[in-house]
Design an enzyme around this catalytic site. Structure first.
Site, PDB file in Angstrom:
ATOM      1  N   ASP A 159       0.886  -1.154   0.033  1.00 44.71           N
ATOM      2  CA  ASP A 159      -0.093  -0.143   0.009  1.00 44.71           C
ATOM      3  C   ASP A 159       0.928   0.968   0.006  1.00 44.71           C
ATOM      4  OD1 ASP A 159      -2.580   1.240   0.457  1.00 44.71           O
ATOM      5  OD2 ASP A 159      -1.680   2.057   2.156  1.00 44.71           O
ATOM      6  N   GLU A 215      -1.267  -1.260  -5.588  1.00 45.14           N
ATOM      7  CA  GLU A 215      -2.609  -0.555  -5.901  1.00 45.14           C
ATOM      8  C   GLU A 215      -2.298   0.233  -7.114  1.00 45.14           C
ATOM      9  OE1 GLU A 215      -6.354   1.443  -3.606  1.00 45.14           O
ATOM     10  OE2 GLU A 215      -4.362   1.242  -2.618  1.00 45.14           O
ATOM     11  N   CYS A 245     -12.711  -5.420   6.093  1.00 48.70           N
ATOM     12  CA  CYS A 245     -11.723  -6.012   7.100  1.00 48.70           C
ATOM     13  C   CYS A 245     -10.963  -6.965   6.419  1.00 48.70           C
ATOM     14  CB  CYS A 245     -12.485  -6.671   8.000  1.00 48.70           C
ATOM     15  SG  CYS A 245     -11.633  -7.812   9.151  1.00 48.70           S
ATOM     16  N   CYS A 255     -11.995 -10.904   8.064  1.00 46.89           N
ATOM     17  CA  CYS A 255     -13.223 -11.605   7.869  1.00 46.89           C
ATOM     18  C   CYS A 255     -14.021 -11.126   6.356  1.00 46.89           C
ATOM     19  CB  CYS A 255     -14.270 -11.296   9.043  1.00 46.89           C
ATOM     20  SG  CYS A 255     -14.624  -9.600   9.207  1.00 46.89           S
ATOM     21  N   CYS A 312     -12.875  -4.077  14.043  1.00 48.52           N
ATOM     22  CA  CYS A 312     -13.694  -4.644  12.993  1.00 48.52           C
ATOM     23  C   CYS A 312     -15.119  -5.184  13.896  1.00 48.52           C
ATOM     24  CB  CYS A 312     -13.185  -5.840  12.406  1.00 48.52           C
ATOM     25  SG  CYS A 312     -14.394  -6.828  11.363  1.00 48.52           S
ATOM     26  N   CYS A 325     -15.471  -9.142  13.144  1.00 48.23           N
ATOM     27  CA  CYS A 325     -14.911 -10.261  13.870  1.00 48.23           C
ATOM     28  C   CYS A 325     -14.075  -9.745  15.036  1.00 48.23           C
ATOM     29  CB  CYS A 325     -14.012 -10.598  12.974  1.00 48.23           C
ATOM     30  SG  CYS A 325     -12.598  -9.662  12.232  1.00 48.23           S
ATOM     31  N   ASP A 383      -3.143   1.195   7.161  1.00 47.74           N
ATOM     32  CA  ASP A 383      -2.151   0.890   6.156  1.00 47.74           C
ATOM     33  C   ASP A 383      -2.102  -0.588   5.866  1.00 47.74           C
ATOM     34  OD1 ASP A 383      -1.959   3.786   5.795  1.00 47.74           O
ATOM     35  OD2 ASP A 383      -0.592   3.755   7.532  1.00 47.74           O
TER      36      ASP A 383
HETATM   37 ZN   LIG Z   1     -13.415  -8.665  10.626  1.00 52.84          ZN
END
Ligand SMILES: [Zn+2]
Length: 405
Positions: free
Chosen positions: A190, A274, A326, A329, A345, A348, A355
Site C-alpha cells: 500500500d 494498488e 476488514c 473476515c 472490526c 470479527c 495501512d
Molecule cells: Zn473483521
C-alpha cells in the site's frame, strides 16, 4: 527487453563547447520544424509529413543563415525531427483518449533546464578500446563507467541537466530475463501518505534519511532563492544552488527506489500494488505528496524488475475499497475518514491498522497468499503466476534505469 543504462561523461572544455553547439542545433531544427507545422495548421493546410521536414532541413543547411547546422552530426538533427514526431503523436493520442491528455508540442528555449541529443547506431558513435565515448563531431569523451553494459548499446542520448551535469544514457537489449531462484513469499504494497509504503506483512517503510536530508536542503535553497532580488547576480547563484539541490533529491530518490524495489523483488515471488491514478490524485490536495513520493516511478521500477527477474507483478484497480473491508473476515463496513488510523472490526473484533489492512487487501485482491501480522491466510487462492526456476546470478542485480517504452 530494452533497458536504459546511465553513466556520467566528463567532457573537456572543447567538447563542452561542441556539445553546446549540438544542443543548440537540435533545438533550432526542432523549433523550425514545429513552426512549419504550426504555420500549416494556422493556414488550414494538411499536416506536414516528416519526409517534407527532412527535405526542408537539408535545404536549410545550404542557406547562409542555417549553414552552421553542418557543424553537427546529421543524425542528431534527424533525431530532433523524430522527437517532434513523438511529441505530436503523444498529443494526438491524448486527444483520441489513447493516453492521458497532454499539451501540444512547444517551442524549445535556450533556457530549458534539460537539453539532450541522441545518436543512433548509424551516427557512427562508439565506445573506443580505451573506454572513451566517441561522438561524431564532438570527440572522444571520458566516461565514468560505474558498471558494465550487458551488450552493445544501439543508441546513446547525451543530456545536460539544469545543474550543469552531463549524462550518457544507453539503450541496451538484454536477454529475456535473468530469473532469480524461486521463493515463496507474496506481498501486497500500500503506497500511503503516512509512510512511503506499507507491506502486507506489517512492515512500514519510510523514505531513508539521506533522501529526507536532501529534501530539507532543497527546501532551504528554495527559501533562499525566493528572498533574492529579481535580476540580481545573487539570484542567479541561488537559482543554480536550487537546481543542484533538486538534482541531488532526484538522485537520492531514484537510489532509494532502486534499493527498495530490488529488495522486494528478491524477497518475494509475487508483488501486488494498488494502481494509483496519479493523474487523478495530482489534482487534489494530496498532489504535492504524490509527486514528491514518486510512486509511479517506483511501481514502474518494480514492474520491469519483476519481468526481468521472473517474478509476478500485479496492479489492482484503484477503485478497490482497500480501507473499507476488514482484511480478516472480509466484511465491508464503509469508508473511514483519513484521520482514523486504526479501528476494531465490528464483525470479527480484529484490531486493524489502516495501512496494513489496505496492503493485505491489495494482496488479496491480486489473488496472493498473504499472512498479515501472523493472522490469516485468505481462502480460495488463485495461484500466482511463477517464473521458471533458472540460473542464479551472484550478488545484487546491477541493473538501473527505466524500461524503454
Ligand atoms: Zn473483521
Amino acid at each position: 527487453m530494452q533497458l536504459r543504462y546511465g553513466f556520467r561523461p566528463y567532457p573537456n572544455g572543447r567538447q563542452c563547447a561542441a556539445l553546446a553547439r549540438a544542443f543548440g542545433c537540435a533545438r533550432v531544427v526542432f523549433n523550425d520544424a514545429l513552426r512549419v507545422r504550426e504555420d500549416a495548421r494556422a493556414a488550414g493546410l494538411p499536416y506536414v509529413p516528416t519526409a517534407e521536414l527532412s527535405k526542408q532541413l537539408t535545404a536549410a543547411k545550404k542557406t547562409a543563415e542555417r549553414a552552421w547546422l553542418g557543424e553537427v552530426s546529421a543524425v542528431v538533427l534527424q533525431q530532433s525531427l523524430r522527437d517532434l514526431d513523438t511529441a505530436y503523436r503523444n498529443f494526438f493520442d491524448g486527444l483520441k483518449g489513447k493516453r492521458p491528455k497532454m499539451g501540444a508540442p512547444r517551442f524549445k528555449s535556450r533556457k530549458d533546464t534539460r537539453q539532450s541529443i541522441r545518436f543512433t547506431a548509424n551516427a557512427g558513435w562508439k565506445i573506443t578500446p580505451g573506454g572513451k565515448l566517441r561522438l561524431p563531431k564532438i570527440g572522444d569523451v571520458s566516461v565514468k563507467w560505474s558498471r558494465t553494459l550487458p551488450s552493445t548499446p544501439s543508441t546513446v542520448t547525451v543530456v545536460k541537466d539544469s545543474a550543469g551535469r552531463y549524462f550518457a544514457s544507453f539503450v541496451v537489449e538484454t536477454g529475456p530475463c535473468e530469473v532469480l531462484p524461486e521463493t515463496t513469499p507474496e506481498i501486497g504494497i500500500d503506497l500511503g501518505l503516512g509512510h512511503f509504503a506499507v507491506l502486507s506483512d506489517g512492515e512500514k517503510i519510510n523514505s531513508p534519511r539521506f533522501l529526507r536530508r536532501a529534501e530539507r536542503k532543497l527546501k532551504k535553497a528554495q527559501r533562499a532563492l525566493s528572498r533574492k532580488a529579481k535580476g540580481s547576480k545573487n539570484r542567479d547563484k541561488a537559482r543554480h544552488r536550487v537546481a543542484r539541490a533538486h538534482a541531488r533529491v532526484a538522485d537520492a530518490r531514484r537510489e532509494f527506489h532502486h534499493q527498495l524495489s530490488t529488495k522486494l523483488i528478491r524477497e518475494n515471488q509475487a508483488i501486488a500494488v494498488e494502481d494509483l491514478a496519479v493523474k487523478g490524485l495530482a489534482r487534489t490536495r494530496l498532489a504535492k505528496s504524490v509527486h514528491d513520493a514518486g510512486w509511479s516511478a517506483f511501481t514502474a521500477m518494480l514492474e520491469y524488475k519483476a519481468t526481468r527477474y521472473g517474478r509476478a507483478f500485479v496492479r489492482i484497480g484503484r477503485f478497490e475499497p482497500t480501507s473499507q473491508v476488514c482484511s480478516v473476515c472480509c466484511v465491508k463496513d464503509g469508508p473511514k475518514p483519513l484521520h482514523i488510523r486504526e479501528w476494531t472490526c465490528g464483525a470479527c473484533g480484529t484490531v486493524l491498522d489502516r495501512d496494513i489492512n489496505a496492503a493485505v487487501n491489495v494482496a488479496k485482491a491480486a489473488g496472493l497468499a498473504v499472512t498479515a501480522c501472523g493472522a490469516q491466510v485468505s481462502p480460495g487462492l488463485v495461484p500466482a503466476q511463477r517464473g521458471e526456476a533458472g540460473t542464479h546470478r551472484d550478488g545484487q542485480p546491477t541493473v538501473v534505469g527505466i524500461p524503454v517504452l
